[in-house]
Write a protein that holds these residues in place. Sequence first.
Motif, PDB file in Angstrom:
ATOM      1  N   ARG A 268       9.686  22.292  -5.598  1.00 47.20           N
ATOM      2  CA  ARG A 268       9.870  23.167  -6.770  1.00 47.20           C
ATOM      3  C   ARG A 268       8.548  23.703  -7.307  1.00 47.20           C
ATOM      4  O   ARG A 268       8.543  24.618  -8.125  1.00 47.20           O
ATOM      5  N   LEU A 269       7.417  23.147  -6.840  1.00 50.33           N
ATOM      6  CA  LEU A 269       6.108  23.602  -7.296  1.00 50.33           C
ATOM      7  C   LEU A 269       5.600  24.718  -6.395  1.00 50.33           C
ATOM      8  O   LEU A 269       5.795  24.687  -5.181  1.00 50.33           O
ATOM      9  N   THR A 270       4.935  25.700  -6.995  1.00 52.09           N
ATOM     10  CA  THR A 270       4.364  26.826  -6.271  1.00 52.09           C
ATOM     11  C   THR A 270       2.855  26.633  -6.184  1.00 52.09           C
ATOM     12  O   THR A 270       2.204  26.441  -7.218  1.00 52.09           O
ATOM     13  N   PRO A 271       2.284  26.678  -4.972  1.00 48.17           N
ATOM     14  CA  PRO A 271       0.827  26.521  -4.851  1.00 48.17           C
ATOM     15  C   PRO A 271       0.081  27.534  -5.721  1.00 48.17           C
ATOM     16  O   PRO A 271       0.412  28.712  -5.749  1.00 48.17           O
ATOM     17  N   GLY A 272      -0.914  27.024  -6.457  1.00 46.36           N
ATOM     18  CA  GLY A 272      -1.719  27.889  -7.309  1.00 46.36           C
ATOM     19  C   GLY A 272      -1.156  28.114  -8.692  1.00 46.36           C
ATOM     20  O   GLY A 272      -1.739  28.845  -9.490  1.00 46.36           O
ATOM     21  N   ARG A 273      -0.036  27.475  -9.004  1.00 42.50           N
ATOM     22  CA  ARG A 273       0.595  27.643 -10.318  1.00 42.50           C
ATOM     23  C   ARG A 273       0.921  26.295 -10.931  1.00 42.50           C
ATOM     24  O   ARG A 273       1.018  25.296 -10.239  1.00 42.50           O
ATOM     25  N   GLY A 274       1.151  26.306 -12.236  1.00 40.88           N
ATOM     26  CA  GLY A 274       1.505  25.085 -12.937  1.00 40.88           C
ATOM     27  C   GLY A 274       2.878  25.179 -13.571  1.00 40.88           C
ATOM     28  O   GLY A 274       3.440  26.269 -13.717  1.00 40.88           O
ATOM     29  N   VAL A 275       3.428  24.020 -13.929  1.00 35.44           N
ATOM     30  CA  VAL A 275       4.680  23.935 -14.671  1.00 35.44           C
ATOM     31  C   VAL A 275       4.493  22.903 -15.778  1.00 35.44           C
ATOM     32  O   VAL A 275       3.677  21.987 -15.660  1.00 35.44           O
ATOM     33  N   ALA A 276       5.237  23.051 -16.848  1.00 32.33           N
ATOM     34  CA  ALA A 276       5.196  22.079 -17.938  1.00 32.33           C
ATOM     35  C   ALA A 276       6.336  21.082 -17.756  1.00 32.33           C
ATOM     36  O   ALA A 276       7.439  21.448 -17.350  1.00 32.33           O
ATOM     37  N   ALA A 277       6.044  19.825 -18.050  1.00 35.55           N
ATOM     38  CA  ALA A 277       7.052  18.764 -17.963  1.00 35.55           C
ATOM     39  C   ALA A 277       7.066  18.009 -19.290  1.00 35.55           C
ATOM     40  O   ALA A 277       6.008  17.641 -19.808  1.00 35.55           O
ATOM     41  N   LEU A 278       8.257  17.796 -19.827  1.00 33.85           N
ATOM     42  CA  LEU A 278       8.406  17.047 -21.063  1.00 33.85           C
ATOM     43  C   LEU A 278       8.372  15.561 -20.750  1.00 33.85           C
ATOM     44  O   LEU A 278       9.098  15.083 -19.871  1.00 33.85           O
ATOM     45  N   LEU A 279       7.529  14.813 -21.453  1.00 29.20           N
ATOM     46  CA  LEU A 279       7.384  13.382 -21.242  1.00 29.20           C
ATOM     47  C   LEU A 279       8.237  12.608 -22.236  1.00 29.20           C
ATOM     48  O   LEU A 279       8.620  13.145 -23.286  1.00 29.20           O
ATOM     49  N   PRO A 280       8.545  11.339 -21.944  1.00 31.75           N
ATOM     50  CA  PRO A 280       9.411  10.553 -22.838  1.00 31.75           C
ATOM     51  C   PRO A 280       8.880  10.426 -24.270  1.00 31.75           C
ATOM     52  O   PRO A 280       9.663  10.309 -25.205  1.00 31.75           O
TER      53      PRO A 280
ATOM     54  N   ASP B 160      -2.706  16.855 -19.624  1.00 32.20           N
ATOM     55  CA  ASP B 160      -1.985  17.134 -20.860  1.00 32.20           C
ATOM     56  C   ASP B 160      -1.872  18.650 -20.983  1.00 32.20           C
ATOM     57  O   ASP B 160      -2.817  19.372 -20.645  1.00 32.20           O
ATOM     58  N   ASN B 161      -0.753  19.149 -21.434  1.00 26.08           N
ATOM     59  CA  ASN B 161      -0.523  20.590 -21.483  1.00 26.08           C
ATOM     60  C   ASN B 161      -1.142  21.266 -22.704  1.00 26.08           C
ATOM     61  O   ASN B 161      -1.215  22.476 -22.766  1.00 26.08           O
ATOM     62  N   THR B 162      -1.622  20.490 -23.669  1.00 20.07           N
ATOM     63  CA  THR B 162      -2.141  21.063 -24.913  1.00 20.07           C
ATOM     64  C   THR B 162      -3.607  21.448 -24.783  1.00 20.07           C
ATOM     65  O   THR B 162      -4.455  20.621 -24.451  1.00 20.07           O
ATOM     66  N   ASP B 163      -3.905  22.706 -25.054  1.00 17.81           N
ATOM     67  CA  ASP B 163      -5.278  23.202 -25.068  1.00 17.81           C
ATOM     68  C   ASP B 163      -5.953  22.619 -26.312  1.00 17.81           C
ATOM     69  O   ASP B 163      -5.537  22.901 -27.434  1.00 17.81           O
ATOM     70  N   PRO B 164      -7.003  21.798 -26.152  1.00 17.01           N
ATOM     71  CA  PRO B 164      -7.625  21.168 -27.325  1.00 17.01           C
ATOM     72  C   PRO B 164      -8.364  22.134 -28.242  1.00 17.01           C
ATOM     73  O   PRO B 164      -8.635  21.813 -29.392  1.00 17.01           O
ATOM     74  N   PHE B 165      -8.659  23.325 -27.766  1.00 14.13           N
ATOM     75  CA  PHE B 165      -9.367  24.301 -28.596  1.00 14.13           C
ATOM     76  C   PHE B 165      -8.424  25.076 -29.509  1.00 14.13           C
ATOM     77  O   PHE B 165      -8.840  25.585 -30.541  1.00 14.13           O
ATOM     78  N   THR B 166      -7.151  25.195 -29.128  1.00  7.91           N
ATOM     79  CA  THR B 166      -6.206  25.972 -29.931  1.00  7.91           C
ATOM     80  C   THR B 166      -5.013  25.156 -30.421  1.00  7.91           C
ATOM     81  O   THR B 166      -4.324  25.571 -31.345  1.00  7.91           O
TER      82      THR B 166
ATOM     83  N   ALA C  54      -2.353  24.798 -28.720  1.00 11.56           N
ATOM     84  CA  ALA C  54      -1.160  25.378 -28.099  1.00 11.56           C
ATOM     85  C   ALA C  54      -0.878  24.695 -26.755  1.00 11.56           C
ATOM     86  O   ALA C  54      -1.798  24.376 -26.001  1.00 11.56           O
ATOM     87  N   ALA C  55       0.392  24.492 -26.457  1.00  8.76           N
ATOM     88  CA  ALA C  55       0.807  23.870 -25.196  1.00  8.76           C
ATOM     89  C   ALA C  55       0.904  24.948 -24.117  1.00  8.76           C
ATOM     90  O   ALA C  55       1.976  25.465 -23.822  1.00  8.76           O
ATOM     91  N   VAL C  56      -0.259  25.294 -23.520  1.00  9.85           N
ATOM     92  CA  VAL C  56      -0.316  26.442 -22.610  1.00  9.85           C
ATOM     93  C   VAL C  56      -1.057  26.195 -21.299  1.00  9.85           C
ATOM     94  O   VAL C  56      -1.123  27.100 -20.470  1.00  9.85           O
ATOM     95  N   LEU C  57      -1.638  25.024 -21.092  1.00  9.75           N
ATOM     96  CA  LEU C  57      -2.461  24.845 -19.896  1.00  9.75           C
ATOM     97  C   LEU C  57      -1.663  25.030 -18.612  1.00  9.75           C
ATOM     98  O   LEU C  57      -2.204  25.466 -17.594  1.00  9.75           O
ATOM     99  N   SER C  58      -0.363  24.742 -18.643  1.00  4.51           N
ATOM    100  CA  SER C  58       0.459  24.936 -17.441  1.00  4.51           C
ATOM    101  C   SER C  58       0.517  26.406 -17.030  1.00  4.51           C
ATOM    102  O   SER C  58       0.846  26.721 -15.889  1.00  4.51           O
ATOM    103  N   ARG C  59       0.186  27.313 -17.930  1.00 10.79           N
ATOM    104  CA  ARG C  59       0.191  28.758 -17.644  1.00 10.79           C
ATOM    105  C   ARG C  59      -1.169  29.279 -17.218  1.00 10.79           C
ATOM    106  O   ARG C  59      -1.351  30.474 -17.001  1.00 10.79           O
ATOM    107  N   GLY C  60      -2.157  28.363 -17.124  1.00  9.27           N
ATOM    108  CA  GLY C  60      -3.516  28.768 -16.803  1.00  9.27           C
ATOM    109  C   GLY C  60      -3.719  29.110 -15.342  1.00  9.27           C
ATOM    110  O   GLY C  60      -2.853  28.868 -14.489  1.00  9.27           O
ATOM    111  N   LEU C  61      -4.871  29.680 -15.056  1.00 14.17           N
ATOM    112  CA  LEU C  61      -5.239  30.060 -13.700  1.00 14.17           C
ATOM    113  C   LEU C  61      -5.987  28.914 -13.025  1.00 14.17           C
ATOM    114  O   LEU C  61      -6.876  28.310 -13.618  1.00 14.17           O
TER     115      LEU C  61
END
Length: 117
Positions: free
Chosen positions: A28-40, A59-65, A67-74
């Motif tokens: 289900r994972l695409t090379p070069g891309r990320g996905v977010a997963a909800l943890l317990p 962790d998906n949270t960008d510490p500078f903002t 926002a939970a966006v790191l899974s959308r990063g390059l």
Amino acid sequence: MTIAPEKTTVLVQLAVADGWLTVCELSRLTPGRGVAALLPDGRQAAVFLDRAGRVFALDNTDPFTGAAVLSRGLIGSAQGRPFVASPLLKQRFDLGTGRCLEDDGVAVRAYEVRTVA
């Protein structure tokens, strides 16, 4: 009559407080891309498959903002080390350690990851 061999399902698992959490099938994972997963515990992990077939999780949270966006990063690499660049302010985080490449005092949690058949 020919019987087709069974297809082996490979699962991606993250180390969490009480053991291993299955996140998804590797297919289900695409090379070069990320996905977010909800943890317990309610947090999110960003799970990545790089082009070499290695799986990483931060962790998906960008510490500078916040926002939970790191899974959308390059995804890229610097000095042979894979990283993800935040889609907001472009800070890069080492996929193996979670360390910010622009600010040594900042890091996100890096999860231990395994794949199991």
